[in-house]
Design a protein around this motif. Structure first.
Motif, PDB file in Angstrom:
ATOM      1  N   PHE B 161       0.798  -0.772  -0.113  1.00  0.00           N
ATOM      2  CA  PHE B 161      -0.149  -0.088  -0.885  1.00  0.00           C
ATOM      3  C   PHE B 161       0.775   1.463  -0.038  1.00  0.00           C
ATOM      4  O   PHE B 161       1.646   1.601   0.481  1.00  0.00           O
ATOM      5  CB  PHE B 161      -1.021   0.363   1.478  1.00  0.00           C
ATOM      6  CG  PHE B 161      -2.387  -0.712   1.102  1.00  0.00           C
ATOM      7  CD1 PHE B 161      -1.150  -2.468   1.684  1.00  0.00           C
ATOM      8  CD2 PHE B 161      -3.406  -0.530   0.500  1.00  0.00           C
ATOM      9  CE1 PHE B 161      -2.739  -3.538   1.977  1.00  0.00           C
ATOM     10  CE2 PHE B 161      -4.525  -1.215   1.309  1.00  0.00           C
ATOM     11  CZ  PHE B 161      -4.425  -3.134   1.040  1.00  0.00           C
ATOM     12  N   HIS B 192      -1.495  -0.488  -3.852  1.00  0.00           N
ATOM     13  CA  HIS B 192      -2.746   0.004  -3.580  1.00  0.00           C
ATOM     14  C   HIS B 192      -1.958   1.307  -3.855  1.00  0.00           C
ATOM     15  O   HIS B 192      -1.424   2.056  -3.204  1.00  0.00           O
ATOM     16  CB  HIS B 192      -3.339   0.105  -2.594  1.00  0.00           C
ATOM     17  CG  HIS B 192      -3.768   0.882  -2.099  1.00  0.00           C
ATOM     18  ND1 HIS B 192      -5.832   0.711  -1.644  1.00  0.00           N
ATOM     19  CD2 HIS B 192      -4.251   2.338  -2.222  1.00  0.00           C
ATOM     20  CE1 HIS B 192      -6.141   2.083  -1.229  1.00  0.00           C
ATOM     21  NE2 HIS B 192      -5.853   2.493  -1.724  1.00  0.00           N
ATOM     22  N   VAL B 248      -3.305  -2.473  -8.294  1.00  0.00           N
ATOM     23  CA  VAL B 248      -5.104  -3.062  -7.299  1.00  0.00           C
ATOM     24  C   VAL B 248      -6.366  -1.724  -8.339  1.00  0.00           C
ATOM     25  O   VAL B 248      -5.785  -0.729  -8.527  1.00  0.00           O
ATOM     26  CB  VAL B 248      -5.053  -3.270  -6.741  1.00  0.00           C
ATOM     27  CG1 VAL B 248      -4.704  -5.032  -6.745  1.00  0.00           C
ATOM     28  CG2 VAL B 248      -4.359  -2.367  -5.161  1.00  0.00           C
ATOM     29  N   HIS B 249      -7.564  -1.782  -8.207  1.00  0.00           N
ATOM     30  CA  HIS B 249      -8.742  -0.831  -8.590  1.00  0.00           C
ATOM     31  C   HIS B 249      -8.284   0.514  -9.328  1.00  0.00           C
ATOM     32  O   HIS B 249      -8.450   1.510  -8.820  1.00  0.00           O
ATOM     33  CB  HIS B 249      -9.137  -0.786  -7.489  1.00  0.00           C
ATOM     34  CG  HIS B 249      -8.192  -0.403  -5.907  1.00  0.00           C
ATOM     35  ND1 HIS B 249      -7.798   0.697  -5.932  1.00  0.00           N
ATOM     36  CD2 HIS B 249      -7.812  -1.365  -4.576  1.00  0.00           C
ATOM     37  CE1 HIS B 249      -6.283   0.386  -4.613  1.00  0.00           C
ATOM     38  NE2 HIS B 249      -7.541  -0.341  -3.875  1.00  0.00           N
TER      39      HIS B 249
HETATM   40 ZN   LIG Z   1      -6.383  -1.161  -1.818  1.00  0.00          ZN
END
Ligand SMILES: [Zn+2]
Ligand SMILES: [Zn+2]
Ligand SMILES: [Zn+2]
Ligand SMILES: [Zn+2]
Ligand SMILES: [Zn+2]
Ligand SMILES: [Zn+2]
Ligand SMILES: [Zn+2]
Ligand SMILES: [Zn+2]
Lengths: 474, 474, 474, 474
Positions: B161, B192, B248-249
């Motif tokens: 992250f 992330h 991601v995302h």
């Molecule tokens: Zn995330």
């Protein structure tokens, strides 16, 4: 008549797995988990006539060469491979389908050109074949003919030229009209993207300065003019409401940049490259001493080794900025043919022969760590089939598809050269190149046509394929 | 126990064809040309216990949701779906495999985190499951643990992250070290990618100004800071000798540009997006009146409808700049959970639930002309399997693969809402959305677990999957 | 006291012309058409005390070095040039203004740091000087101090570091806050753009592997991490509502790309490079045998000659992607200073001295056809003045401006080396370099301080300049 | 005869300052610090005959309009402004130099075309004028003529057309040859960059469909075809060894992207835009009801307000991707002229008149915060002079330069309209537009020709300017 290809590693576009392939007649009828094959086919109804042991080998869909020119008339001579010799060489090399180019010239009737090519090919081919149509004279009749060929003839792709003024050249208005027509009828426009008008100025200036050696063929066709034409074709396709566009024989990094940019924008723009651009260079081949370089006179030309073209083309094959490897097979012998350009490179017939070596040459990229097995199969078989309306009949190892298979031996070796090749050429563009792999058995529509280097096919067994529209559009 | 799925249109990543799929036990054992199926399986050794008529329907590989967070502890509460309820909902929606995230926090032993997640999932799941590992405290021990998890535990991807300082955040040195380790052991780094350090400044400033409504969650996480972090992750992966990287995302056009640029350069950089970014917006959902917007508080946030994010994300799915659609399923109820952030958006648990709707929501893109059938299957099943080391066990309809199948009815209709969904949520992020298609039968390892909306599965039947390394690298 | 510079070719940022320059006291009072000079100044009120014949020579505004570090404490020692020796050397080289960096460290009061630097410089300088302020500890007090320095102290630019954790480093939250403050008060943020957190990992790894030679200083600071930090600074400035941003000592092509992209988007993003990056390389200098390379340890480091950095930097100077050439003058002697890093490159004080040679080294680019005369003057004088709030007092030959002039002889020659330079260094970074031009007369506020290589200035005559806001914003 | 402009704020390309400007005869002889002016000019030899008080006003170099077409024959009629009326209107608007286009058509002798234009202009102009040469028929003779015009005639720029087949159109071979010639003799190639071959197809199709209203003029000239041609021109200039290239009347963002990219690569590629593209749009003007839109038929056409063209063009002016604002002044009255295209937009004479309003319209950008004062002066005067070989005679307020000055009143107001303008047009393209600034006094070579709206100039006082080569190359 049933054939069972046993224990091979089937390579598909998304991965590999060990599987058995059951062929019945001309078709693959089942792909089977080897553990259960014996059980499943232990029915009285199935007689496996022949079993090929493919263990330790790759089983791939038969190669599709989407760009060949058998018997093409060019510069007062004609490509030295006939449909007979050329498709036989293709078969040897694991290519079980070719898409050749029928030709309309200015003033000619499109359908007449198509008929002429059918006449050349009919009864001659060893493997299946289809046609793209070259439009050398886009006018109102030709536009109507495009519709008819798509609707009735299984011809769903049309090649235009931004080069060769006075021969194949279309101006931007003709290109735009053809693209608009294709946008309506669903066809693909294929483009020879070089600014021939500007190139011809450079050619005349070179000749006038006495720069007549083969290398000047390359020097007078700079990468900037390939990139320019590529950009222009993409722009015209945009004006034609995103008509699908396929750039043939892309050789320069700068042209690849244009294709990549269009694809990044989500446009239906595609490109192929050819083995010659992946391995050969302006300096080492086209610049060979004396007239030797004539062997490698082709357009677009080989590019400089001092630039990053080859690295970029391999990269493009990896990330699908380049969709396909075709050969642009267009062989001319040195004697009597290439020699027409002695003392004047602009008279050398343009073309390199390679239909026999494509599957091997791209596989060497796998060996060299430049390409995955999956992309090998995609670029030589699966994507050509999808791009040009032959999928799923061709290009994939799946039930229902034609039983076109190559059993490829990663432990074999192939040494390329005029002494061993089967193309009708008095030289090889890849003389002495050694491939760390080897085409083993070649199956075409259920029939073993090559086995252990021996030929079992025959002229005339290849069928004409009516193609559908591209299923590769985004 | 044999199952025959008859007459369906099997959709694969490269095309569609009508074929029969024969399942024996947990595996697909044959894919068959329907014309010959009866002959082939007419052996005494084969007993077809059940035949599913799939004519007029699509047969696709079971969906793989590569990003879920069942029971994730977050902000003093935990995601409301357990492995039991969440995987049951997944099954209803045609997803037969999830990859959830086990968690290590700073100071914790990585293996302990993994064990804790195994303990949560074991015996609870309705479909197969695997784990990525979140590393919240990269240190020398954690780096060693990465090697061990890859070698022994079937955990081959690690999420870091760049956001959530003090919780999951890794600094650039930790990221670089983890990437170097992954480069060595072959693992994938998942990121992330949001600049959490800068975001936290904006969050504090917003709160200080009394901007406490849910919409400020989005406003304080600008697209520029997603793009920045994405670029930084790509740069660090480059320094780590091209460590494979998976964003991601991804929600912002600007971040997509960075991924696309890296891919254009031939880098092993990949990204997923999620259905919420394809359909929902900052203004319409996150900016809903009062506290309503809390339902859509997730990170990265929903983006503005006045910009081109959704158009660009669909484009990215078409041209494979975006490889996968996952859900980032992380449901919290409004009551007692989202409500923790009443009066302070920064206290709202981050997450949207959607594991049940992914297959449908992406299929709607096919209906809307935004995606091909092939890309639907690739983005929800085939590519997740290839990306995360589950291929060819999962993600493809081929002999030897697990018999995870969805028979999808293009003539059905699905209306999404809290009244009908099976996730443990007191609201739906997609309330009232209607899909022009419907999950029919769902088969998981040869077992019909959903049929016509009725559930036949059971808790505990889902197995943990040890994953291999990614087979999707360029 | 009047001075008339007669017959020179005055070079300005937009072109050249022959003109006379009349100086009265410290100011230029008139620029005159030579044909009429005698008439115009034939008034009893004007006494021309001194006439300098500049025919055949260039008359340019005095050089402005926007980046120096006199007496900078670093790594347990201090830069070897004092404000006395450094500004005297500057004067010799045609630089009549320097902008040095006052320093605040974490925990210190900004104004105390400024006072300390005033104390060092006051009464010592030979030419005019101003200060940027380094913020090593951005907190609420420091942010308030920024406002006060802009409002009262003539300090309108603040340098932050993304490198040197624990010394000068600011995290992204601190950077964002400082940028927001600058956006409000109009100041410029200057950025040392290298990802120091990641670099320190590489440094530790190199040392651990015994890679201790000076060249590893460069190898552990890869271009990718300069580009990353540059991109991040640009993104943070965007989040801070387009706060003006100036990247210092840009050395890598990849970082230049980021600056160019931001400028293309119309952003107020600027950059300088330094002569060392235009002429010296990782291999040839930093990689010199033994400990010799220590002379060229500076950050950002010298870049590889096998890449296109120097070509790109010159290009950037031509097309104004690079606005300014500064020196980042930060000299350390080999003896006792650079030697601190014997056996551990990370202990070598970072810095190269060059304040004396900038005007010459950039002029050599004009001789080499890499830069126009106009861009020479812009990059060394006019743009620094505009960028940092000194225009039109400095940086241009126009009435009302300070009479800071260099008469530069294009027929002279300058040979750089420790034997002849005036900096307090026991070596020269440019030893043996020969420039095809020569600083002739140097005038500072109307006073001839250098003439024919003889020094007529004196310590203490240089004045502190309060600067206004940048007038270079788009 | 001496003139003293006192107390004004002189605006130059790098900044502003209060200074007095002393004019003697036709030349600026001194720029003076106001504090000392009285002293300096208190010599018996200087008699200041006239003093203009410019306090509170801007003193700028006289405007240079680098693109006008007085009396241009087009489509069976001719531009409605003669050199008399057009240059008088220019003077009113603060433009003291125009560069008009002499024309060679296919088959004509270049020098004859030039002579014809000299004949039109001689004795008619109110301000100074120069010529570019349009080459409508590039052949061997024309190439030789280029050399002669550069060497002898002060014509150093040649305009080619990629549009208007059969009228001005050059094919890519002709363009390449002209560029090669220009590369040798130092001239600038100016390009009308639209793909006229493709456009003509669209025009014919529109007419055939009955789309005859003026707005179809714009719709049939899509931005993609301006960008394409711009890219092509840049590529051809690259093949011609980086021949300097100047794109005229750039209107589309996509074309700007191409120019910006080339400039980023360090190429000598430049572009101008025109006020019409900065203020007017396809929908609001060209799409006006009925035939009204004919007023705004010009090529390149006005662009859509739903795209970002205007925002991007202003951005380009700020960051110098666009170097110059010219008018492409080519006026046609509605009556008898524009009306030729009633019922067929393709017959409407192409052109907008605006020579009188350029200085004002760009100044309005300063008022609106879109441009700095410095860029105003650069884009309307300094850069045109540098670009086209008139510097330092024109374009700057410096001793030795021609005394072409505009005293511009930032407190005045200008209301544009047919009732007040001085161009020979029966309408105004900018009817009703109000500028927050006003041209006050206009001085041309030392002579006040406009003062407070009154005209003091006269026909025939404008001189032909032989131009040198561009001094703006990188
Ligand atoms: Zn995330
Ligand atoms: Zn071709
Ligand atoms: Zn071809
Ligand atoms: Zn998540
Ligand atoms: Zn620094
Ligand atoms: Zn520094
Ligand atoms: Zn034009
Ligand atoms: Zn024009």
């Amino acid at each position: 008549m049933s054939l069972l290809v046993k224990g091979g590693t089937v390579v598909g576009p998304t991965g590999t797995r060990v599987a058995d392939v059951l062929v019945e007649g001309e078709k693959i009828v089942a792909v089977l988990d080897p553990a259960l094959t014996s059980t499943i086919i232990a029915t009285p109804a199935i007689t496996v006539d022949e079993v090929i042991d493919a263990s330790g080998k790759y089983v791939i869909p038969g190669g599709i060469d989407a760009h060949t020119h058998m018997e093409l008339p060019f510069g007062g001579t004609a490509a030295s491979d006939t449909f007979d010799t050329g498709t036989r060489a293709a078969a040897y090399g694991g290519t079980t389908t070719i898409i050749d180019f029928a030709v309309q010239r200015t003033g000619e009737v499109v359908q007449d050109g198509l008929a002429a090519w059918h006449a050349k090919a009919e009864g001659e081919c060893h493997v299946d074949y289809a046609f793209h149509m070259i439009l050398g004279g886009v006018d109102a009749d030709a536009l109507k003919a495009m519709d008819q060929l798509v609707a009735d003839e299984g011809i769903t792709s049309f090649k235009l030229f931004m080069a060769y003024p006075g021969v194949f050249y279309s101006d931007d208005g003709q290109i735009l009209r053809a693209m608009q027509t294709a946008r309506e009828n669903g066809a693909m426009i294929m483009m020879h993207a070089e600014n021939g008008i500007a190139i011809d100025v450079l050619v005349q200036q070179a000749i006038a300065k006495g720069q007549t050696d083969p290398i000047y063929h390359g020097i007078t066709r700079p990468a900037a003019l390939e990139a320019e034409a590529t950009n222009r074709a993409i722009a015209l396709a945009e004006v034609a409401q995103d008509c699908p566009l396929y750039i043939v024989h892309l050789s320069a990094s700068q042209a690849l940049e244009k294709v990549a940019e269009a694809r990044h924008e989500g446009r239906n723009v595609f490109a192929e490259t050819c083995p010659q651009y992946l391995y050969l260079t302006l300096e080492d081949q086209l610049g060979a001493p004396g007239f030797e370089g004539a062997k490698w006179v082709c357009s677009t030309p080989l590019r400089s080794k001092h630039e990053s073209h080859q690295r970029d083309l391999w990269k493009g094959l990896r990330n699908n900025e380049l969709a396909i490897v075709s050969t642009d097979h267009c062989p001319f012998c040195m004697k009597d043919q290439k020699e027409l350009g002695l003392g004047d490179f602009s008279k050398i017939p343009n073309g390199i022969g390679g239909v026999e070596h494509r599957v091997d040459l791209v596989y060497q990229g796998v060996v060299d760590g430049k390409l995955s097995l999956e992309r090998w199969v995609e670029t030589i078989a699966t994507t050509p089939a999808r791009m040009f309306g032959l999928y799923p009949q061709k290009g994939i190892v799946q039930p229902g598809s034609d039983a076109d298979l190559v059993i490829y031996d990663p432990n074999g070796t192939t040494r390329i050269g005029v002494a061993t090749h089967h193309m009708n050429m008095d030289h090889s563009a890849y003389e002495g190149v050694e491939i760390k792999g080897r085409v083993g058995t070649v199956v075409s529509r259920g029939e073993v046509i090559v086995a252990d280097g021996n030929y079992h096919g025959r002229k005339g067994r290849g069928k004409f394929l009516k193609r559908g529209l591209s299923s590769y559009l985004m």
